[in-house]
Design a protein around this motif. Structure first.
Motif, short mmCIF file in Angstrom:
data_model
loop_
_atom_site.label_atom_id
_atom_site.label_comp_id
_atom_site.label_asym_id
_atom_site.label_seq_id
_atom_site.Cartn_x
_atom_site.Cartn_y
_atom_site.Cartn_z
N ARG A 139 -7.00 -0.36 0.74
CA ARG A 139 -6.56 -1.24 1.81
C ARG A 139 -7.75 -1.84 2.58
NH1 ARG A 139 -6.50 -4.33 4.92
NH2 ARG A 139 -5.27 -4.74 6.77
N ILE A 152 0.84 -1.19 0.00
CA ILE A 152 0.00 0.00 0.00
C ILE A 152 0.88 1.25 0.00
CG2 ILE A 152 -1.88 -1.18 1.18
CD1 ILE A 152 -1.06 0.27 3.76
N GLY A 153 0.25 2.38 -0.33
CA GLY A 153 0.97 3.65 -0.36
C GLY A 153 0.23 4.61 -1.27
N LYS A 208 6.57 4.36 0.88
CA LYS A 208 6.50 5.82 1.05
C LYS A 208 7.78 6.43 0.50
CE LYS A 208 5.97 9.44 4.58
NZ LYS A 208 4.96 10.20 3.80
N SER A 257 4.13 6.68 -4.93
CA SER A 257 5.03 6.29 -3.85
C SER A 257 6.07 5.26 -4.31
CB SER A 257 4.23 5.71 -2.68
OG SER A 257 3.50 4.56 -3.09
N LYS A 268 4.81 1.99 -5.60
CA LYS A 268 4.18 0.67 -5.53
C LYS A 268 4.26 -0.08 -6.86
CE LYS A 268 -0.01 1.84 -4.43
NZ LYS A 268 0.14 3.28 -4.76
N GLU A 300 1.30 -1.31 8.49
CA GLU A 300 0.42 -0.26 7.94
C GLU A 300 0.67 1.10 8.54
OE1 GLU A 300 -4.37 0.20 7.12
OE2 GLU A 300 -3.58 -1.54 8.18
N HIS A 301 1.13 1.15 9.79
CA HIS A 301 1.25 2.43 10.49
C HIS A 301 2.63 2.61 11.11
CE1 HIS A 301 -3.04 2.98 10.00
NE2 HIS A 301 -3.26 1.82 10.58
N THR A 354 4.17 -1.04 3.44
CA THR A 354 3.85 0.33 3.05
C THR A 354 5.02 0.92 2.28
OG1 THR A 354 2.44 0.67 4.99
CG2 THR A 354 3.26 2.63 3.88
N PRO A 394 5.89 3.85 9.64
CA PRO A 394 6.85 4.37 8.67
C PRO A 394 8.26 4.49 9.21
CG PRO A 394 5.43 6.12 9.46
CD PRO A 394 4.86 4.85 9.96
#
Length: 224
Positions: A194, A31-32, A207, A36, A38, A215-216, A205, A218
Motif C-alpha cells: 500500500r 488492499i488486505g 478482510k 483475505s 483480494k 484504509e482504517h 480494504t 473495518p
C-alpha cells in the motif's frame, strides 16, 4: 456479490456480500492480508470466475448471462489486465507484444495507438527490441501498455509491482497514475504494498471476504 468454494464442511466464503461501484477515471487500490479475498474479487471483476451469488456490471452491462465465448470477447474489449509478472512473449518485439490483444480482436488499426501508448509509458526507443532484451521495469511498462491498447473500460492490476525492486516499482506506479490521469483510465489495483502507491482516489480494504471503504475503517461496510 458472494463467492463460495467447496461444500458442507469444506465450504469457504471467499467473498461475502461485497458491493461497490467505481467511477470512470478512478484509481482504486484494493488492499488486505493474504487470503483475505483480494485476488478472488479481481477474478470476479475480470470475469475470470463467476460469483456464486450476485452479479458484475461493466459499463452498466450485466455480465451474468454471457456464454463462455461471449465472456472472452467482452473481456478482451472491455477489460485490460496487468499481472505481477509481465508475461511478455520473449521472441516477439515489445510492439508485437503490446499488439496481441488487438490481434485477438482482428483489429489491424491499432498499430499507431500502440506506438503512442508505448511512447507515453517511456518505451519509444524500445519498440523493436525483443522482449527478452529489456529490463524488468521496462517489461512491466510494456505490460501496462498492452493492458491499455484496446481502450478498456477498466484496467485490473494484480500485484503489478510485486516482482520489482522499490525504485523500479515507484517508476511503474508513476506510469500507471499518469495513464489514469492522461487517458481518464479507470484502474483497480490489488496490492500488498500500500505504501508504495501514495495518494490514490480510493482504497477498498478486503478482510475475511468482506469489503470496507478506506484504509482504517473495518467497521464501515461498502455499499453500492
Amino acid at each position: 456479490m458472494t463467492k463460495i468454494y467447496g461444500e458442507a464442511e469444506t465450504k469457504v466464503r471467499a467473498l461475502d456480500n461485497v458491493s461497490f461501484s467505481v467511477k470512470k477515471g478512478e484509481f482504486v487500490l484494493v488492499i488486505g492480508s493474504s487470503g483475505s479475498g483480494k485476488s478472488t474479487l479481481l477474478n470476479m471483476i475480470g470475469l475470470l470466475d463467476k460469483p456464486t451469488e450476485g452479479k458484475v456490471l461493466v459499463d452498466g452491462f450485466d455480465t451474468s448471462n454471457l456464454t463462455d465465448n461471449e465472456i472472452s470477447t467482452f473481456r478482451n474489449k472491455k477489460l485490460g489486465f496487468v499481472f505481477q509478472f509481465a508475461n511478455l512473449l520473449a521472441d516477439l518485439t515489445v510492439l508485437e507484444n503490446v499488439l496481441l490483444p488487438s490481434q485477438i480482436q482482428f483489429d489491424s488499426s491499432t498499430g499507431d495507438k500502440a506506438k503512442e501508448i508505448l511512447e507515453k509509458v517511456g518505451l519509444k526507443d524500445q519498440l523493436f527490441k525483443r522482449a527478452n532484451k529489456i529490463s524488468g521495469g521496462q517489461a512491466q511498462r510494456a505490460a501496462i501498455a498492452r493492458g491499455l491498447v484496446n481502450n478498456p473500460t477498466i484496467v485490473l492490476a494484480d500485484e503489478p509491482t510485486g516482482n520489482l525492486d522499490s525504485v523500479t516499482a515507484k517508476n511503474v506506479i508513476e506510469v500507471m497514475k499518469k495513464m489514469a490521469k492522461d487517458l481518464g483510465q479507470t484502474f483497480i489495483v490489488v496490492t500488498h504494498e500500500r505504501a508504495q502507491f501514495g495518494d490514490v482516489d480510493r482504497i477498498i480494504t478486503i478482510k475475511d471476504g468482506r469489503a470496507f471503504e478506506g484504509e482504517h475503517s473495518p467497521e464501515l461496510e461498502v455499499v453500492a
